[in-house]
Design a protein around this motif. Sequence first.
Motif, PDB file in Angstrom:
ATOM      1  N   LYS A  73     118.960 -40.671  -7.354  1.00 58.70           N
ATOM      2  CA  LYS A  73     118.586 -40.525  -5.943  1.00 58.70           C
ATOM      3  C   LYS A  73     117.423 -39.544  -5.780  1.00 58.70           C
ATOM      4  O   LYS A  73     116.486 -39.792  -5.005  1.00 58.70           O
ATOM      5  CB  LYS A  73     119.791 -40.047  -5.137  1.00 58.70           C
ATOM      6  N   VAL A  74     117.468 -38.425  -6.513  1.00 57.90           N
ATOM      7  CA  VAL A  74     116.399 -37.426  -6.422  1.00 57.90           C
ATOM      8  C   VAL A  74     115.075 -38.000  -6.897  1.00 57.90           C
ATOM      9  O   VAL A  74     114.038 -37.836  -6.242  1.00 57.90           O
ATOM     10  CB  VAL A  74     116.766 -36.174  -7.245  1.00 57.90           C
ATOM     11  N   PHE A  75     115.062 -38.680  -8.030  1.00 59.38           N
ATOM     12  CA  PHE A  75     113.815 -39.201  -8.578  1.00 59.38           C
ATOM     13  C   PHE A  75     113.230 -40.304  -7.695  1.00 59.38           C
ATOM     14  O   PHE A  75     112.011 -40.420  -7.560  1.00 59.38           O
ATOM     15  CB  PHE A  75     114.032 -39.718 -10.001  1.00 59.38           C
ATOM     16  N   ARG A  76     114.100 -41.097  -7.089  1.00 61.73           N
ATOM     17  CA  ARG A  76     113.612 -42.116  -6.148  1.00 61.73           C
ATOM     18  C   ARG A  76     112.983 -41.478  -4.920  1.00 61.73           C
ATOM     19  O   ARG A  76     111.973 -41.949  -4.402  1.00 61.73           O
ATOM     20  CB  ARG A  76     114.758 -43.035  -5.736  1.00 61.73           C
ATOM     21  N   ARG A  77     113.576 -40.390  -4.466  1.00 63.24           N
ATOM     22  CA  ARG A  77     113.049 -39.704  -3.283  1.00 63.24           C
ATOM     23  C   ARG A  77     111.764 -38.944  -3.587  1.00 63.24           C
ATOM     24  O   ARG A  77     110.804 -39.000  -2.832  1.00 63.24           O
ATOM     25  CB  ARG A  77     114.116 -38.742  -2.743  1.00 63.24           C
ATOM     26  N   GLU A  78     111.740 -38.240  -4.710  1.00 61.78           N
ATOM     27  CA  GLU A  78     110.600 -37.377  -5.039  1.00 61.78           C
ATOM     28  C   GLU A  78     109.415 -38.147  -5.617  1.00 61.78           C
ATOM     29  O   GLU A  78     108.274 -37.702  -5.493  1.00 61.78           O
ATOM     30  CB  GLU A  78     111.038 -36.295  -6.040  1.00 61.78           C
ATOM     31  N   ARG A  79     109.673 -39.246  -6.293  1.00 62.69           N
ATOM     32  CA  ARG A  79     108.632 -40.074  -6.914  1.00 62.69           C
ATOM     33  C   ARG A  79     107.656 -39.234  -7.771  1.00 62.69           C
ATOM     34  O   ARG A  79     106.451 -39.224  -7.541  1.00 62.69           O
ATOM     35  CB  ARG A  79     107.854 -40.856  -5.850  1.00 62.69           C
ATOM     36  N   PRO A  80     108.170 -38.529  -8.763  1.00 65.99           N
ATOM     37  CA  PRO A  80     107.282 -37.726  -9.610  1.00 65.99           C
ATOM     38  C   PRO A  80     106.492 -38.611 -10.583  1.00 65.99           C
ATOM     39  O   PRO A  80     106.923 -39.714 -10.938  1.00 65.99           O
ATOM     40  CB  PRO A  80     108.271 -36.840 -10.379  1.00 65.99           C
ATOM     41  N   GLN A  81     105.352 -38.110 -11.009  1.00 63.22           N
ATOM     42  CA  GLN A  81     104.590 -38.796 -12.051  1.00 63.22           C
ATOM     43  C   GLN A  81     105.119 -38.423 -13.443  1.00 63.22           C
ATOM     44  O   GLN A  81     104.918 -39.144 -14.407  1.00 63.22           O
ATOM     45  CB  GLN A  81     103.098 -38.432 -11.972  1.00 63.22           C
ATOM     46  N   MET A  82     105.815 -37.280 -13.524  1.00 64.23           N
ATOM     47  CA  MET A  82     106.337 -36.849 -14.809  1.00 64.23           C
ATOM     48  C   MET A  82     107.653 -36.105 -14.620  1.00 64.23           C
ATOM     49  O   MET A  82     107.787 -35.305 -13.695  1.00 64.23           O
ATOM     50  CB  MET A  82     105.333 -35.932 -15.524  1.00 64.23           C
ATOM     51  N   VAL A  83     108.603 -36.375 -15.503  1.00 66.17           N
ATOM     52  CA  VAL A  83     109.825 -35.576 -15.624  1.00 66.17           C
ATOM     53  C   VAL A  83     109.855 -35.028 -17.043  1.00 66.17           C
ATOM     54  O   VAL A  83     109.755 -35.779 -18.010  1.00 66.17           O
ATOM     55  CB  VAL A  83     111.096 -36.400 -15.352  1.00 66.17           C
ATOM     56  N   HIS A  84     109.973 -33.708 -17.157  1.00 61.74           N
ATOM     57  CA  HIS A  84     110.011 -33.049 -18.470  1.00 61.74           C
ATOM     58  C   HIS A  84     111.316 -32.264 -18.547  1.00 61.74           C
ATOM     59  O   HIS A  84     111.522 -31.297 -17.818  1.00 61.74           O
ATOM     60  CB  HIS A  84     108.810 -32.114 -18.625  1.00 61.74           C
ATOM     61  N   SER A  85     112.198 -32.679 -19.442  1.00 66.42           N
ATOM     62  CA  SER A  85     113.509 -32.047 -19.570  1.00 66.42           C
ATOM     63  C   SER A  85     113.594 -31.221 -20.843  1.00 66.42           C
ATOM     64  O   SER A  85     112.906 -31.468 -21.834  1.00 66.42           O
ATOM     65  CB  SER A  85     114.612 -33.106 -19.562  1.00 66.42           C
ATOM     66  N   MET A  86     114.468 -30.220 -20.789  1.00 66.99           N
ATOM     67  CA  MET A  86     114.839 -29.407 -21.940  1.00 66.99           C
ATOM     68  C   MET A  86     116.352 -29.244 -21.904  1.00 66.99           C
ATOM     69  O   MET A  86     116.960 -29.390 -20.847  1.00 66.99           O
ATOM     70  CB  MET A  86     114.165 -28.032 -21.891  1.00 66.99           C
ATOM     71  N   THR A  87     116.933 -28.909 -23.024  1.00 67.25           N
ATOM     72  CA  THR A  87     118.366 -28.726 -23.242  1.00 67.25           C
ATOM     73  C   THR A  87     119.070 -30.092 -23.253  1.00 67.25           C
ATOM     74  O   THR A  87     118.657 -31.024 -22.549  1.00 67.25           O
ATOM     75  CB  THR A  87     119.024 -27.775 -22.216  1.00 67.25           C
ATOM     76  N   PRO A  88     120.131 -30.235 -24.061  1.00 70.86           N
ATOM     77  CA  PRO A  88     120.692 -31.562 -24.357  1.00 70.86           C
ATOM     78  C   PRO A  88     121.176 -32.377 -23.158  1.00 70.86           C
ATOM     79  O   PRO A  88     120.789 -33.537 -22.992  1.00 70.86           O
ATOM     80  CB  PRO A  88     121.850 -31.233 -25.315  1.00 70.86           C
ATOM     81  N   LYS A  89     122.038 -31.814 -22.332  1.00 75.15           N
ATOM     82  CA  LYS A  89     122.607 -32.623 -21.254  1.00 75.15           C
ATOM     83  C   LYS A  89     121.560 -33.006 -20.220  1.00 75.15           C
ATOM     84  O   LYS A  89     121.517 -34.156 -19.762  1.00 75.15           O
ATOM     85  CB  LYS A  89     123.778 -31.885 -20.599  1.00 75.15           C
ATOM     86  N   ALA A  90     120.692 -32.065 -19.842  1.00 73.05           N
ATOM     87  CA  ALA A  90     119.614 -32.400 -18.911  1.00 73.05           C
ATOM     88  C   ALA A  90     118.713 -33.464 -19.510  1.00 73.05           C
ATOM     89  O   ALA A  90     118.231 -34.358 -18.800  1.00 73.05           O
ATOM     90  CB  ALA A  90     118.803 -31.149 -18.569  1.00 73.05           C
ATOM     91  N   GLY A  91     118.487 -33.380 -20.821  1.00 69.88           N
ATOM     92  CA  GLY A  91     117.654 -34.380 -21.473  1.00 69.88           C
ATOM     93  C   GLY A  91     118.251 -35.769 -21.363  1.00 69.88           C
ATOM     94  O   GLY A  91     117.578 -36.733 -20.972  1.00 69.88           O
ATOM     95  N   LEU A  92     119.529 -35.894 -21.710  1.00 72.27           N
ATOM     96  CA  LEU A  92     120.185 -37.205 -21.646  1.00 72.27           C
ATOM     97  C   LEU A  92     120.173 -37.764 -20.232  1.00 72.27           C
ATOM     98  O   LEU A  92     119.708 -38.898 -19.997  1.00 72.27           O
ATOM     99  CB  LEU A  92     121.628 -37.079 -22.148  1.00 72.27           C
ATOM    100  N   LEU A  93     120.653 -36.990 -19.268  1.00 73.46           N
ATOM    101  CA  LEU A  93     120.790 -37.492 -17.904  1.00 73.46           C
ATOM    102  C   LEU A  93     119.439 -37.722 -17.234  1.00 73.46           C
ATOM    103  O   LEU A  93     119.229 -38.741 -16.570  1.00 73.46           O
ATOM    104  CB  LEU A  93     121.632 -36.518 -17.075  1.00 73.46           C
ATOM    105  N   CYS A  94     118.506 -36.782 -17.418  1.00 72.41           N
ATOM    106  CA  CYS A  94     117.203 -36.913 -16.752  1.00 72.41           C
ATOM    107  C   CYS A  94     116.365 -38.029 -17.357  1.00 72.41           C
ATOM    108  O   CYS A  94     115.650 -38.744 -16.640  1.00 72.41           O
ATOM    109  CB  CYS A  94     116.443 -35.598 -16.817  1.00 72.41           C
ATOM    110  N   MET A  95     116.414 -38.195 -18.677  1.00 72.92           N
ATOM    111  CA  MET A  95     115.631 -39.275 -19.285  1.00 72.92           C
ATOM    112  C   MET A  95     116.173 -40.646 -18.880  1.00 72.92           C
ATOM    113  O   MET A  95     115.399 -41.570 -18.607  1.00 72.92           O
ATOM    114  CB  MET A  95     115.613 -39.113 -20.799  1.00 72.92           C
ATOM    115  N   VAL A  96     117.502 -40.787 -18.825  1.00 73.76           N
ATOM    116  CA  VAL A  96     118.077 -42.064 -18.382  1.00 73.76           C
ATOM    117  C   VAL A  96     117.718 -42.325 -16.915  1.00 73.76           C
ATOM    118  O   VAL A  96     117.272 -43.430 -16.558  1.00 73.76           O
ATOM    119  CB  VAL A  96     119.609 -42.072 -18.571  1.00 73.76           C
ATOM    120  N   ALA A  97     117.880 -41.311 -16.067  1.00 70.88           N
ATOM    121  CA  ALA A  97     117.571 -41.477 -14.644  1.00 70.88           C
ATOM    122  C   ALA A  97     116.087 -41.763 -14.431  1.00 70.88           C
ATOM    123  O   ALA A  97     115.716 -42.602 -13.599  1.00 70.88           O
ATOM    124  CB  ALA A  97     117.989 -40.227 -13.875  1.00 70.88           C
TER     125      ALA A  97
END
Length: 381
Positions: A73-97
């Motif tokens: 929902k956040v990524f659809r609303r924000e429409r970023p050109q880039m998402v850069h994640s660090m740390t394991p759980k944020a990486g898994l969830l943010c990359m999938v989303a």
Amino acid sequence: MKIIRACTVSMSLGFVEGMLPDLKKKYEVVLLSSPGPEMVTIVKKYGVKTIAIPMERHISLKKDIVSLYKLIKVFRRERPQMVHSMTPKAGLLCMVAAWLTKVPVRIHTFTGLVFPTAQGLKRKILMLTDTITCACATHIIPEGEGVKADLQNNKITSKPMKVLGYGNVKGIDMTRFSRREPVMKTAESLRNPDVFTFLFVGRIVRDKGINELVAAFKRLNEEFPKTRLCLVGFFEENLDPVSTMTKSTIENNKSIEAVGEQSGDSLLAYYAASDCFVFPSYREGFPNTVIEAGAMDLPCIVTDINGSREIICQGENGVIIPSKNEEMLYKAMKQMLTDKNGREFMANNARRMIADRFEQTFVRQCLYEYYNKILEKTSYS
């Protein structure tokens, strides 16, 4: 151009915080993590937008699905050109989303890998989650060459990967990490010039090699009473506790001082009041404390693991030993204590070698250039 930097817990936003003034000059920056007081501090200090999405550090299928839904929902609303994640759980969830919402540039930085020291089903699950993270990412940054090799050798991904600079994601402020007058004044009250002090900084847990460290020091201290072991950090009783014997030794041995977590100049004073830094961890990505110790002129004893072996050069600024090896750790500590010339040689090299490879401005510039390169090549719909 909007970019979202994401970590699992707000404490980890410290890896990004110092870069915000420069990033804001070119990008609209949004920070995302689980709720925490650091988010409030960053908003007040830098005026950037923050988004709080609860994420569990450990496996929790139901909560992870809820977090993933909220991220979509956040990524659809924000429409970023880039998402850069660090740390394991944020990486898994943010990359999938980010993959599901078709964010053009999806970067994950692996600051460390857990699966190499895991076993059985847990190892398989961890490898699967890292594989999914890589599959959904467009760009992968291993924090060091050791992490890169583990990802390749274990067939987690076949995608191209790039280590930025000499590794490390944060770099070090060589002005702050120095033997400044206020630091040395506090260090004087901590130091006993007649006692040789070994220092450890980190979580007081099994995976950091604390069981071996305490056992090796106890043996050394019986042979050389004028020695001290200072443990800076907090105990994690629920996640990865040290053995009962280790805990008892720490509590009852007067030559071992567990001083709790320290920060700022108080932490630097402990570095300055010590003679040798010991970091016998089982696994790391790229341990910042080893870099900090070197910047504070300390020779280091580290284990032969990712990150540590990339910071320490054998015999030049420290000593590298096998992990989980109490005997080799004892011998290395004894050598540091008794070989004054060798110890001073390594101490004299320590700060210069850190400055040459991990100075903060250089590390940050490597990331800025990487962003510019990949964002300029990406087309947006």
